[in-house]
Motif scaffolding. Sequence first.
Motif, PDB file in Angstrom:
ATOM      1  N   THR A 177       0.689  -1.299  -0.010  1.00 18.01           N
ATOM      2  CA  THR A 177      -0.147  -0.061  -0.030  1.00 18.01           C
ATOM      3  C   THR A 177       0.872   1.317   0.018  1.00 18.01           C
ATOM      4  OG1 THR A 177      -0.261   0.078   2.508  1.00 18.01           O
ATOM      5  CG2 THR A 177      -1.981  -1.167   1.287  1.00 18.01           C
ATOM      6  N   ASP A 178       1.978   1.322   0.361  1.00 22.87           N
ATOM      7  CA  ASP A 178       2.983   2.206   0.525  1.00 22.87           C
ATOM      8  C   ASP A 178       4.577   2.122  -0.017  1.00 22.87           C
ATOM      9  OD1 ASP A 178       3.399   5.161   0.815  1.00 22.87           O
ATOM     10  OD2 ASP A 178       3.350   5.125   3.043  1.00 22.87           O
ATOM     11  N   PHE A 179       5.064   2.897  -0.559  1.00 21.56           N
ATOM     12  CA  PHE A 179       6.424   2.996  -0.968  1.00 21.56           C
ATOM     13  C   PHE A 179       6.655   4.522  -1.099  1.00 21.56           C
ATOM     14  CE2 PHE A 179      10.107   3.008  -3.580  1.00 21.56           C
ATOM     15  CZ  PHE A 179      10.766   1.750  -3.141  1.00 21.56           C
ATOM     16  N   ARG A 180       7.599   4.791   0.326  1.00 22.17           N
ATOM     17  CA  ARG A 180       7.518   6.166   0.440  1.00 22.17           C
ATOM     18  C   ARG A 180       9.075   6.632   0.920  1.00 22.17           C
ATOM     19  NH1 ARG A 180       5.392   7.870   5.711  1.00 22.17           N
ATOM     20  NH2 ARG A 180       3.891   5.954   5.159  1.00 22.17           N
ATOM     21  N   LEU A 181       9.489   7.732   0.054  1.00 27.64           N
ATOM     22  CA  LEU A 181      10.571   8.434   0.751  1.00 27.64           C
ATOM     23  C   LEU A 181      10.436   9.632   1.345  1.00 27.64           C
ATOM     24  CD1 LEU A 181      12.423   7.776  -2.884  1.00 27.64           C
ATOM     25  CD2 LEU A 181      12.934   6.788  -0.818  1.00 27.64           C
ATOM     26  N   THR A 182      11.033   9.662   2.523  1.00 31.73           N
ATOM     27  CA  THR A 182      10.710  10.870   3.514  1.00 31.73           C
ATOM     28  C   THR A 182      12.166  11.264   3.892  1.00 31.73           C
ATOM     29  OG1 THR A 182       8.881   9.693   4.321  1.00 31.73           O
ATOM     30  CG2 THR A 182       9.513  11.555   5.567  1.00 31.73           C
ATOM     31  N   PRO A 183      12.316  12.776   3.694  1.00 38.99           N
ATOM     32  CA  PRO A 183      13.522  13.190   4.202  1.00 38.99           C
ATOM     33  C   PRO A 183      13.729  13.356   5.633  1.00 38.99           C
ATOM     34  CG  PRO A 183      12.084  15.039   2.963  1.00 38.99           C
ATOM     35  CD  PRO A 183      11.689  13.604   2.912  1.00 38.99           C
ATOM     36  N   ILE A 184      14.610  12.914   6.193  1.00 38.49           N
ATOM     37  CA  ILE A 184      14.874  13.022   7.577  1.00 38.49           C
ATOM     38  C   ILE A 184      16.308  13.852   8.022  1.00 38.49           C
ATOM     39  CG2 ILE A 184      13.559  10.924   8.275  1.00 38.49           C
ATOM     40  CD1 ILE A 184      16.042   9.420   8.461  1.00 38.49           C
ATOM     41  N   ALA A 185      16.675  14.022   9.219  1.00 44.68           N
ATOM     42  CA  ALA A 185      17.836  14.448   9.647  1.00 44.68           C
ATOM     43  C   ALA A 185      18.221  15.933   8.871  1.00 44.68           C
ATOM     44  CB  ALA A 185      19.138  13.573   9.516  1.00 44.68           C
ATOM     45  N   PRO A 186      17.312  16.869   9.184  1.00 39.87           N
ATOM     46  CA  PRO A 186      17.683  18.309   8.383  1.00 39.87           C
ATOM     47  C   PRO A 186      18.845  18.774   9.007  1.00 39.87           C
ATOM     48  CG  PRO A 186      15.879  18.364   9.789  1.00 39.87           C
ATOM     49  CD  PRO A 186      16.244  16.979  10.084  1.00 39.87           C
ATOM     50  N   VAL A 187      19.498  19.413   7.920  1.00 41.51           N
ATOM     51  CA  VAL A 187      20.931  20.142   8.261  1.00 41.51           C
ATOM     52  C   VAL A 187      20.444  21.498   8.221  1.00 41.51           C
ATOM     53  CG1 VAL A 187      23.141  20.519   7.414  1.00 41.51           C
ATOM     54  CG2 VAL A 187      22.067  18.129   7.085  1.00 41.51           C
ATOM     55  N   SER A 191      19.641  12.678   5.470  1.00 42.20           N
ATOM     56  CA  SER A 191      19.313  11.437   5.168  1.00 42.20           C
ATOM     57  C   SER A 191      17.769  11.237   4.855  1.00 42.20           C
ATOM     58  CB  SER A 191      19.507  10.559   6.557  1.00 42.20           C
ATOM     59  OG  SER A 191      20.797  10.550   6.957  1.00 42.20           O
ATOM     60  N   THR A 192      17.488   9.935   4.229  1.00 49.45           N
ATOM     61  CA  THR A 192      16.199   9.893   3.610  1.00 49.45           C
ATOM     62  C   THR A 192      15.696   8.546   4.260  1.00 49.45           C
ATOM     63  OG1 THR A 192      16.567  11.209   1.699  1.00 49.45           O
ATOM     64  CG2 THR A 192      14.747   9.379   1.631  1.00 49.45           C
ATOM     65  N   ARG A 193      14.345   8.488   4.600  1.00 50.56           N
ATOM     66  CA  ARG A 193      14.118   6.982   4.955  1.00 50.56           C
ATOM     67  C   ARG A 193      12.996   6.515   3.756  1.00 50.56           C
ATOM     68  NH1 ARG A 193      11.724   7.377  10.916  1.00 50.56           N
ATOM     69  NH2 ARG A 193      14.145   6.807  11.050  1.00 50.56           N
ATOM     70  N   LEU A 194      13.253   5.268   3.729  1.00 55.37           N
ATOM     71  CA  LEU A 194      12.459   4.552   2.742  1.00 55.37           C
ATOM     72  C   LEU A 194      11.520   3.364   3.441  1.00 55.37           C
ATOM     73  CD1 LEU A 194      11.291   3.253  -0.035  1.00 55.37           C
ATOM     74  CD2 LEU A 194      13.316   1.572   0.052  1.00 55.37           C
ATOM     75  N   THR A 195      10.164   3.726   3.281  1.00 49.64           N
ATOM     76  CA  THR A 195       9.209   3.163   4.202  1.00 49.64           C
ATOM     77  C   THR A 195       8.115   2.286   3.195  1.00 49.64           C
ATOM     78  OG1 THR A 195       9.129   4.753   5.908  1.00 49.64           O
ATOM     79  CG2 THR A 195       7.509   3.243   5.807  1.00 49.64           C
ATOM     80  N   ILE A 196       8.065   1.042   3.268  1.00 53.13           N
ATOM     81  CA  ILE A 196       7.168   0.149   2.816  1.00 53.13           C
ATOM     82  C   ILE A 196       6.218  -0.447   3.576  1.00 53.13           C
ATOM     83  CG2 ILE A 196       7.010  -2.008   1.401  1.00 53.13           C
ATOM     84  CD1 ILE A 196       9.875  -1.493   0.547  1.00 53.13           C
ATOM     85  N   SER A 253       4.727  -2.683   8.478  1.00 50.96           N
ATOM     86  CA  SER A 253       5.220  -1.485   7.702  1.00 50.96           C
ATOM     87  C   SER A 253       6.783  -1.379   8.378  1.00 50.96           C
ATOM     88  CB  SER A 253       4.843  -0.149   8.248  1.00 50.96           C
ATOM     89  OG  SER A 253       5.445   0.806   7.589  1.00 50.96           O
ATOM     90  N   PHE A 254       7.836  -1.373   7.800  1.00 45.83           N
ATOM     91  CA  PHE A 254       9.170  -1.209   8.098  1.00 45.83           C
ATOM     92  C   PHE A 254       9.872  -0.374   7.296  1.00 45.83           C
ATOM     93  CE2 PHE A 254      13.301  -2.729   9.161  1.00 45.83           C
ATOM     94  CZ  PHE A 254      13.312  -2.696  10.643  1.00 45.83           C
ATOM     95  N   TYR A 255      11.065   0.185   7.666  1.00 42.63           N
ATOM     96  CA  TYR A 255      11.876   1.283   6.830  1.00 42.63           C
ATOM     97  C   TYR A 255      13.341   1.047   7.098  1.00 42.63           C
ATOM     98  CZ  TYR A 255      12.846   3.278  11.461  1.00 42.63           C
ATOM     99  OH  TYR A 255      13.077   3.536  12.699  1.00 42.63           O
ATOM    100  N   GLN A 256      13.962   1.695   6.135  1.00 43.02           N
ATOM    101  CA  GLN A 256      15.447   1.654   6.135  1.00 43.02           C
ATOM    102  C   GLN A 256      16.028   3.148   5.793  1.00 43.02           C
ATOM    103  OE1 GLN A 256      18.014  -0.433   6.903  1.00 43.02           O
ATOM    104  NE2 GLN A 256      16.985  -2.385   6.663  1.00 43.02           N
ATOM    105  N   ASP A 257      16.932   3.729   6.574  1.00 47.19           N
ATOM    106  CA  ASP A 257      17.434   4.885   6.224  1.00 47.19           C
ATOM    107  C   ASP A 257      18.586   4.814   5.491  1.00 47.19           C
ATOM    108  OD1 ASP A 257      15.323   5.970   7.992  1.00 47.19           O
ATOM    109  OD2 ASP A 257      16.553   6.049   9.805  1.00 47.19           O
TER     110      ASP A 257
END
Length: 137
Positions: free
Chosen positions: A49-59, A72-77, A99-103
Amino acid sequence: MSEFYNNADLGPANMGQTFTNDLKNYLIQNSNLSVITDNGELQMDGEITDFRLTPIAPVATGDQGQFSNASSTRLTITIKVTYVNTLDETMSFKDKSFSFYQDFTNDQNFTDIEERLTKDIFARLVNDIYNASVANW
């Protein structure tokens, strides 16, 4: 077991088939169950239902007029699963989300690491789905 469909907006076109094969292989290797397509005692189907890229760790840029980037970016499925245990209905569940993710750091090209990240996430999702369904059988 029915094939899991890819209903996510993004992601590889063969993602549903890849996940289905990963789940089938895991069931065969880690249980004494046989995987059949129809009328099994345990039935499972679902969809990605979801394959999402989310920006994380702002600079911080130090300039209020300039946008901050993420380092960094997080891929969540996310996968929605319906599981039916015809021998014990109390073990069944409908439309349960997993759901699980990888950064990853943004100095990496996502295209170069997408397959590995997806494989790692699928491995975790398969394990979670197995534990929620078949592990108690």
